[in-house]
Design a protein around this motif. Sequence first.
Motif, PDB file in Angstrom:
ATOM      1  N   PRO A 181      32.963  -6.128   8.782  1.00 46.68           N
ATOM      2  CA  PRO A 181      32.316  -7.156   7.965  1.00 46.68           C
ATOM      3  C   PRO A 181      31.342  -8.062   8.728  1.00 46.68           C
ATOM      4  CG  PRO A 181      34.497  -7.888   8.560  1.00 46.68           C
ATOM      5  CD  PRO A 181      34.326  -6.519   9.158  1.00 46.68           C
ATOM      6  N   TYR A 182      31.089  -7.744  10.013  1.00 43.09           N
ATOM      7  CA  TYR A 182      30.108  -8.505  10.784  1.00 43.09           C
ATOM      8  C   TYR A 182      28.708  -8.019  10.401  1.00 43.09           C
ATOM      9  CZ  TYR A 182      28.897 -11.265  14.992  1.00 43.09           C
ATOM     10  OH  TYR A 182      28.436 -12.214  15.861  1.00 43.09           O
ATOM     11  N   GLY A 183      27.686  -8.694  10.908  1.00 43.57           N
ATOM     12  CA  GLY A 183      26.324  -8.258  10.625  1.00 43.57           C
ATOM     13  C   GLY A 183      25.342  -9.132  11.364  1.00 43.57           C
ATOM     14  N   ILE A 184      24.085  -8.780  11.307  1.00 41.67           N
ATOM     15  CA  ILE A 184      23.079  -9.504  12.094  1.00 41.67           C
ATOM     16  C   ILE A 184      22.990 -10.978  11.687  1.00 41.67           C
ATOM     17  CG2 ILE A 184      21.186  -8.720  10.580  1.00 41.67           C
ATOM     18  CD1 ILE A 184      20.990  -9.492  14.402  1.00 41.67           C
ATOM     19  N   ASP A 185      23.103 -11.279  10.396  1.00 40.73           N
ATOM     20  CA  ASP A 185      22.956 -12.688   9.992  1.00 40.73           C
ATOM     21  C   ASP A 185      24.098 -13.551  10.551  1.00 40.73           C
ATOM     22  OD1 ASP A 185      20.587 -12.182   8.695  1.00 40.73           O
ATOM     23  OD2 ASP A 185      21.534 -11.846   6.740  1.00 40.73           O
TER      24      ASP A 185
ATOM     25  N   ARG B 170      17.656 -19.910  17.282  1.00 36.51           N
ATOM     26  CA  ARG B 170      16.761 -18.729  17.179  1.00 36.51           C
ATOM     27  C   ARG B 170      15.921 -18.501  18.447  1.00 36.51           C
ATOM     28  NH1 ARG B 170      19.908 -18.972  13.426  1.00 36.51           N
ATOM     29  NH2 ARG B 170      19.501 -18.231  11.316  1.00 36.51           N
ATOM     30  N   LYS B 171      16.346 -19.091  19.545  1.00 41.23           N
ATOM     31  CA  LYS B 171      15.601 -18.887  20.793  1.00 41.23           C
ATOM     32  C   LYS B 171      16.315 -17.841  21.648  1.00 41.23           C
ATOM     33  CE  LYS B 171      13.199 -23.308  21.144  1.00 41.23           C
ATOM     34  NZ  LYS B 171      13.615 -23.994  19.931  1.00 41.23           N
ATOM     35  N   VAL B 172      15.545 -16.865  22.122  1.00 39.15           N
ATOM     36  CA  VAL B 172      16.114 -15.794  22.939  1.00 39.15           C
ATOM     37  C   VAL B 172      15.425 -15.755  24.310  1.00 39.15           C
ATOM     38  CG1 VAL B 172      16.741 -14.369  20.947  1.00 39.15           C
ATOM     39  CG2 VAL B 172      14.506 -14.049  22.021  1.00 39.15           C
ATOM     40  N   SER B 173      16.150 -15.224  25.268  1.00 43.90           N
ATOM     41  CA  SER B 173      15.589 -15.019  26.610  1.00 43.90           C
ATOM     42  C   SER B 173      16.028 -13.676  27.150  1.00 43.90           C
ATOM     43  CB  SER B 173      16.043 -16.126  27.573  1.00 43.90           C
ATOM     44  OG  SER B 173      15.387 -17.336  27.305  1.00 43.90           O
TER      45      SER B 173
ATOM     46  N   GLU C  22      15.121 -18.311   8.011  1.00 38.57           N
ATOM     47  CA  GLU C  22      15.181 -17.055   7.290  1.00 38.57           C
ATOM     48  C   GLU C  22      15.977 -16.052   8.117  1.00 38.57           C
ATOM     49  OE1 GLU C  22      11.955 -15.038   4.644  1.00 38.57           O
ATOM     50  OE2 GLU C  22      10.932 -16.174   6.213  1.00 38.57           O
ATOM     51  N   SER C  23      16.476 -15.031   7.474  1.00 38.40           N
ATOM     52  CA  SER C  23      17.122 -13.950   8.209  1.00 38.40           C
ATOM     53  C   SER C  23      16.090 -13.322   9.140  1.00 38.40           C
ATOM     54  CB  SER C  23      17.646 -12.895   7.232  1.00 38.40           C
ATOM     55  OG  SER C  23      17.993 -11.734   7.940  1.00 38.40           O
ATOM     56  N   THR C  24      16.512 -12.982  10.355  1.00 39.04           N
ATOM     57  CA  THR C  24      15.571 -12.356  11.287  1.00 39.04           C
ATOM     58  C   THR C  24      15.133 -10.979  10.794  1.00 39.04           C
ATOM     59  OG1 THR C  24      17.431 -11.470  12.561  1.00 39.04           O
ATOM     60  CG2 THR C  24      16.475 -13.555  13.313  1.00 39.04           C
ATOM     61  N   VAL C  25      15.919 -10.408   9.899  1.00 39.20           N
ATOM     62  CA  VAL C  25      15.567  -9.092   9.344  1.00 39.20           C
ATOM     63  C   VAL C  25      14.408  -9.215   8.346  1.00 39.20           C
ATOM     64  CG1 VAL C  25      16.475  -7.052   8.147  1.00 39.20           C
ATOM     65  CG2 VAL C  25      17.943  -8.329   9.697  1.00 39.20           C
ATOM     66  N   ALA C  26      14.197 -10.419   7.831  1.00 41.18           N
ATOM     67  CA  ALA C  26      13.105 -10.619   6.868  1.00 41.18           C
ATOM     68  C   ALA C  26      11.751 -10.285   7.495  1.00 41.18           C
ATOM     69  CB  ALA C  26      13.113 -12.056   6.380  1.00 41.18           C
ATOM     70  N   TYR C  27      11.667 -10.387   8.824  1.00 39.86           N
ATOM     71  CA  TYR C  27      10.399 -10.123   9.513  1.00 39.86           C
ATOM     72  C   TYR C  27      10.237  -8.651   9.906  1.00 39.86           C
ATOM     73  CZ  TYR C  27      11.036 -15.156  10.030  1.00 39.86           C
ATOM     74  OH  TYR C  27      11.284 -16.486   9.790  1.00 39.86           O
TER      75      TYR C  27
END
Lengths: 211, 81
Positions: free
Chosen positions: A58-62, A72-75, A35-40
């Motif tokens: 035209p860029y964006g978070i998705d 989807r893993k961040v550090s 899912e889009s991370t913005v959905a949360y």
Amino acid sequence: MRVMLRSALLCSLFIVVGCKTGAEVRPTPQEPVFESTVAYCDETQKAISKDADLRASPYGIDQHVDKNFKDRKVSWLMTDSAYQKFIVQTGAKNFGRCNDSGCFLFAAPAATIQEAVAKSMVDGKHAPAVIGQALGLPAKNFEGTLRMMTLDLAASKTCARLPVDEDPGVWKCQTPEDTDCFKFGGYTSGGIPELMAINAPVEQATVTEVP
Amino acid sequence: MSDEEVLIQSPLMYRLLRAPDGTLTLEVVVGGIAMYEVRVRLNADEAAAYAREGRAFADRMARAIMADPPFGGRSVRGSGA
């Protein structure tokens, strides 16, 4: 006779088709659908994210997440002393700088941070200059024992969007040559992809000591 | 073990500390994907402002340090307890 012939023809046709469909068809490995991370995000953060995407258009978070945070893993890294004083001793529920809207945390792709840390290890201790060079940040930011945190944004259903100038902790660059400061667009001044994670839960993060 | 008293432990990730001699110091977590602490000793004017405004002033000053960690050359890298 004609009936028998038709039956045989149909039967052989069925066998041929059957053979084809019965052939070994292995499913091609598919990438997980996230899912889009913005959905949360809550409505406030969704609105901020929408404005940030408009600014980055035209860029964006998705696109940013699909390009740089495929798993989807961040550090992120903290000095051990900051981790002890602001996470452990306070019993913090979320990482980051907290205000009435939530807790705000800059995070990078987990593989990028982990690789930088791994490459820096010499005789069981990290070399600050090596991590600094890999992440495009001053070596002094990495002096002393560190903590490396890793979080799965999808599994923890953590809200994430492009960071904006108004986020807590933003140190805005004053000149194009400045490093170790914030530039809008999803990349650090050192060129590392970053995002803003909101309310990243402490209990779902993996914390590793970096001696 | 530090002998400084913690006057404010803020969720914004800063602490206001008071040394035995009364000196006030802000210890602020700065940085993005790599976070570390810096310390800034409050001058007389800032200490007076804190005495008047309390936490609101400390919040404002901590945000100013986060937005510009060198803080005019006044910040030093913080560490330890």
